[in-house]
Write a protein that holds these residues in place. Sequence first.
Motif: not given
Length: 512
Positions: A101-102, A136-143
């Motif tokens: 993710y950025e 912000i569209t994604w991350g390390a714990n997005w799910e």
Amino acid sequence: MRVMAQVAMVMNLDKCIGCHTCSVTCKQTWTNRGGVEYAWFNNVETKPGVGYPRRYEDQERWKGGWALDRRGRLVLRSGGRFARLLSLFSNPDLPSLEDYYEPVTYDYDNLLSAPAGQDMPVARPRSVLTGEPTAITWGANWEDGLGGAPEHAGADPNLSGEWAEKVRFEFEQTFLFHLPRLCEHCLNPACVSACPSGAMYKRVEDGIVLVDQDRCRGWRMCVTACPYKKVYVNHATGKAEKCTFCFPRVEAGQPTVCSETCVGRLRYLGLLLYDADRVGEAAATPDERDLLDTQRGVFLDPEDPGVRAAARESGVPEDWLEAARRSPVYDLAVRYGVALPLHPEYRTLPMVWYVPPLSPVLDAVGAAGGDQDDPDHVFAAVTRLRIPLEYLAELFAAGDTDVVGGVLMKLTALRSYMRERSLGGDGDETALRAVGLTPGEARDLHRLLAVAKYADRYVVPAAHKEDAAALDAVENRCPVGSPPSPAGPRGVALGMPTVRRRAPETPAGGRP
């Protein structure tokens, strides 16, 4: 027989509540500086899910780990030396920034400097890399907690085969469990073999895999070769970094930060003795489903007088032999066999193992109209648990459901026996005998899994003072990089970014 020692970890997934305390404390200790904002040496994933980085388990795409060639020899999936040389400056098998993710910061100054008006000022996200506004569209714990399950979890690489049709991401049918992940510090690490500059190395004294920052040239071959994608590129220094297994703490006889701060007390640290001469043979086992047994066969019994004598000849200190004898990791992974490795089919012989989660088995017995006091009914219910055996087998047993089923039946028998004893009964030993446990072993295993004290969970021998000079000579090779002095946008030190951005996809017959 060449005896060596390895610090290893076991995690009991039944106890993980997904609080991410381990991730936060690791982040604050090891990656709280410029260049590694996107790096999580320890992260907690929700399964089923695509993981972090996205679909890291798809080795057909990322070419991580080892495979066997036509002659049955171990070869890197990413290719031999010549293939890696050709892709030295353009490696196509790397996750892009979007797969991680950025990293962002927030325009907090706007909260104080915004002029008076009718609207409440906000701190908008800005890219740490460019300083420009971003989304912000994604991350390390997005799910986390299956928050993104309807859109993403179906792309989990472990959901393959005809059995996957039984998994439904519907409110009353879904399931989840939390999977903490860190570097596996493998016995046969692919990242070490793939490194062209020799910067990746495995410590002789305790098996911890580190990166020499002075030797690292940022070729990124280690990122491709690691099937768990636990090697990251510091975009400020242009060099690789990874989990260090908190080696300064381990050398002092202390547990890792993630273990020390774990709220659920699900982590166990201990020492394993293994025969280094058998590692290559074990990793080259033809049948993937035999890899678990062959890896366990590499581990040596610390109670065996012959093993202890050979270990002394190899220079293993006496207090380390005692620590290996008391190791909770050996008990869970070998003696009782309830801990399993993550994706043994990668052939890296990982050294972070997991006790698979056990769904509420008595509920499954009742739902099927069975007798909760009948061991046959209870064992039969294990095959109908909410978390499919096939899914757990894909994660921990190279698809072998018998292995996972055997572990869950052992845990089920243990629970039934201890439940009856806690209610004042003597405990029915029938189920215990069926899974190969004696009453004494059942009580010891229950004590270790359920109520183990600090000193029983973490058996970490300290490094010897007489070895300090040798350790200092090795550890002058700094395993953690420092960013250069020039500051980038938003005051974050930046170098030449080495984390790829994926090019925009081009629709068929059109322009991007």
